[in-house]
Design a protein around this motif. Structure first.
Motif, PDB file in Angstrom:
ATOM      1  N   ARG A 306     -10.046 -30.221  17.078  1.00  0.00           N
ATOM      2  CA  ARG A 306     -10.017 -29.855  15.658  1.00  0.00           C
ATOM      3  C   ARG A 306     -11.327 -29.188  15.235  1.00  0.00           C
ATOM      4  O   ARG A 306     -11.318 -28.282  14.403  1.00  0.00           O
ATOM      5  CB  ARG A 306      -9.728 -31.083  14.789  1.00  0.00           C
ATOM      6  CG  ARG A 306     -10.789 -32.162  14.875  1.00  0.00           C
ATOM      7  CD  ARG A 306     -10.457 -33.349  13.981  1.00  0.00           C
ATOM      8  NE  ARG A 306      -9.271 -34.058  14.445  1.00  0.00           N
ATOM      9  CZ  ARG A 306      -8.660 -34.990  13.734  1.00  0.00           C
ATOM     10  NH1 ARG A 306      -9.101 -35.321  12.529  1.00  0.00           N
ATOM     11  NH2 ARG A 306      -7.603 -35.606  14.208  1.00  0.00           N
ATOM     12  N   GLU A 359      -3.706 -29.684  17.985  1.00  0.00           N
ATOM     13  CA  GLU A 359      -4.827 -30.234  17.217  1.00  0.00           C
ATOM     14  C   GLU A 359      -5.807 -29.117  16.847  1.00  0.00           C
ATOM     15  O   GLU A 359      -6.334 -29.072  15.727  1.00  0.00           O
ATOM     16  CB  GLU A 359      -5.533 -31.314  18.047  1.00  0.00           C
ATOM     17  CG  GLU A 359      -6.612 -32.046  17.298  1.00  0.00           C
ATOM     18  CD  GLU A 359      -6.199 -33.421  16.824  1.00  0.00           C
ATOM     19  OE1 GLU A 359      -7.076 -34.163  16.373  1.00  0.00           O
ATOM     20  OE2 GLU A 359      -5.004 -33.757  16.883  1.00  0.00           O
ATOM     21  N   LEU A 414      -3.560 -34.646  10.476  1.00  0.00           N
ATOM     22  CA  LEU A 414      -4.783 -34.718  11.276  1.00  0.00           C
ATOM     23  C   LEU A 414      -5.199 -36.163  11.495  1.00  0.00           C
ATOM     24  O   LEU A 414      -5.610 -36.543  12.595  1.00  0.00           O
ATOM     25  CB  LEU A 414      -5.907 -33.956  10.573  1.00  0.00           C
ATOM     26  CG  LEU A 414      -6.132 -32.501  10.977  1.00  0.00           C
ATOM     27  CD1 LEU A 414      -7.119 -31.833  10.033  1.00  0.00           C
ATOM     28  CD2 LEU A 414      -6.621 -32.397  12.416  1.00  0.00           C
ATOM     29  N   ASN A 417      -3.176 -37.512  14.291  1.00  0.00           N
ATOM     30  CA  ASN A 417      -3.028 -36.625  15.454  1.00  0.00           C
ATOM     31  C   ASN A 417      -1.585 -36.153  15.611  1.00  0.00           C
ATOM     32  O   ASN A 417      -1.018 -36.166  16.704  1.00  0.00           O
ATOM     33  CB  ASN A 417      -3.468 -37.337  16.743  1.00  0.00           C
ATOM     34  CG  ASN A 417      -4.866 -37.893  16.669  1.00  0.00           C
ATOM     35  OD1 ASN A 417      -5.051 -39.109  16.528  1.00  0.00           O
ATOM     36  ND2 ASN A 417      -5.855 -37.031  16.755  1.00  0.00           N
TER      37      ASN A 417
END
Length: 448
Positions: A306, A359, A414, A417
């Motif tokens: 990320r 991600e 986020l 995940n």
């Protein structure tokens, strides 16, 4: 098997940006398929009156590497062996190609009994080899999992638990494979030791930053420069428990691996037949042929997926808004192997799904904030992002808006995940199926 489009058929990036990016990905994958490059590295077959040719190997590209070898090896030269690959990654056999190498399948990324039995069988095949024999070892990413044989004092269940904890910890690939080499009876050069005194030629497809053969599939046939002490320090750093007997073996050095200069590697050779950089260069050449300048940032990018996505997003916004550091239109390419640290799940929170590419795309989408005229694709070159059925995902100027229109917020996805759930809901997953090769992450940002 995935195929690339001829350059003359590339989509117009101005009119079909998503299709253009997908074609760049397919061209990158095509460059990494073994049939195109393996022939230049094959040795001369041994005299059949004196020696034999044994083929062994492991990895996600194992099936296509074995078939490429069968196609390229002289028809009158005897050859046999065993190669293990990931479940579902055996390519269709070309018509008329005789099978001379047995292929078996095992689990990735967490090893299973099939992988352990395959390793036991491969070790058994090395018994009785002589100096007149030739061993061809076919190695690609994923071999650490599909070829597994726990060290003394360790069960398969122990190995599975340690492997899963390493995957969840955020440890980078070098750290994970340092541990794997010292907790194995085949990795870290031990397979080469088992082949002595035969000559070993290792043919490798790289999936790691820096193309270090000691890291790819945990280097079963090459010297290992890492140590038991380093492996133990990594396990302690990430608070991963190991059986007392294994800890004692690491502390005493009893589980040490063969080092550079060891006599077991005398006369051995190892070749990289496909690398991430070569695939990125193939994609860059294709983009330039379509009139779009291409810039390769690096084939060695690591870090939290990320966060790497956020950095790419900041760069793309600078290009889109100020024409710096690159003039638009352009494509920005990168590769490497990022990591995903699995966040603790809150009570009642659904389980997240997804891998590194997804991600990355969530981090990228958040950083782009709907920036106009920027499209992106991130995908794993093996066709599988983590353990899901997608290779990766797209990010478009309206990704956030389309998701919010469906009631989806980026931050909660986020937090758990859940890249798969986020991009699947808006139709932005890239699904290719297994590609039968693996040169790791592929990322392409198109700025118009």
């Amino acid at each position: 098997m995935i195929a690339s489009k001829p350059l003359a058929e590339l989509a117009d990036p101005q009119m079909e940006p998503r299709r253009f990016l997908e074609q760049l990905y397919r061209i990158a994958v095509q460059r990494a398929l073994p049939l195109a490059s393996m022939g230049a590295y094959l040795p001369k077959p041994p005299d059949p009156a004196k020696g034999r040719t044994l083929v062994i190997g492991a990895g996600k590209a194992g099936g296509s590497m074995a078939q490429a070898l069968e196609a390229l090896w002289p028809a009158d030269a005897p050859m046999s062996g065993l190669v293990v690959t990931r479940y579902g990654h055996v390519p269709p056999r070309p018509e008329g190609l005789k099978q001379r190498i047995e292929l078996v399948e095992a689990s990735h990324p967490v090893p299973d009994e099939a992988g352990m039995k395959a390793a036991e069988r491969i070790l058994a095949l090395t018994e009785g080899l002589t100096a007149d024999d030739l061993v061809l070892c076919l190695i690609s990413g994923g071999g650490s999992s599909v070829l597994t044989l726990p060290a003394e004092g360790m069960t398969l269940a122990d190995k599975q638990r340690v492997n899963q904890q390493l995957l969840d910890s955020g440890a980078h690939i070098g750290e994970m494979n340092c541990v794997r080499k010292h907790l194995s009876r085949v990795k870290g050069g031990r397979l080469a030791a088992a082949c002595a005194p035969a000559r070993v030629v290792t043919l490798t497809i790289s999936d790691v930053p820096g193309d270090d053969m000691g890291i790819i599939a945990s280097g079963p046939t090459v010297p290992d420069a890492t140590t038991c002490a380093q492996a133990l320090a990594i396990l302690d750093r990430y608070k991963i428990d190991i059986p007392p007997a294994v800890r004692a073996g690491l502390e005493s050095g009893a589980l040490e691996t063969p080092k550079p200069g060891d006599a077991v590697f005398k006369g051995h050779t190892a070749h990289l037949i496909a690398t991430p950089q070569q695939s990125l260069e193939a994609a860059a050449a294709a983009a330039r042929a379509a009139g779009i300048e291409a810039h390769i940032l690096s084939d060695e990018m690591e870090g939290e997926s990320r966060e790497v996505g956020k950095v790419h997003g900041a760069l793309a916004r600078a290009v889109a808004q100020r024409g710096q550091p690159f003039a638009k239109p352009c494509v920005i390419l990168s590769g490497g192997e990022t990591t995903v640290t699995i966040r603790p799940r809150q009570p009642g929170q659904p389980k997240g799904r997804g891998g590194r590419a997804g991600e990355f795309c969530m981090g990228l989408a958040g950083a782009l904030m709907g920036q106009a005229n920027v499209w992106a694709l991130a995908a794993d070159t093996d066709g599988i992002d983590g353990v899901e059925d997608n290779a990766g995902a797209f990010v478009t100027p309206d990704t956030l808006a389309r998701a919010e229109a469906r009631g989806l917020k980026l931050a909660p996805h986020l937090d758990r995940n859940d890249a798969y759930g986020y991009f699947d809901a808006i139709g932005d997953l890239l699904v290719t199926g297994p590609t039968h090769t693996n040169v790791n992450d592929f990322r392409a940002l198109l700025i118009l």
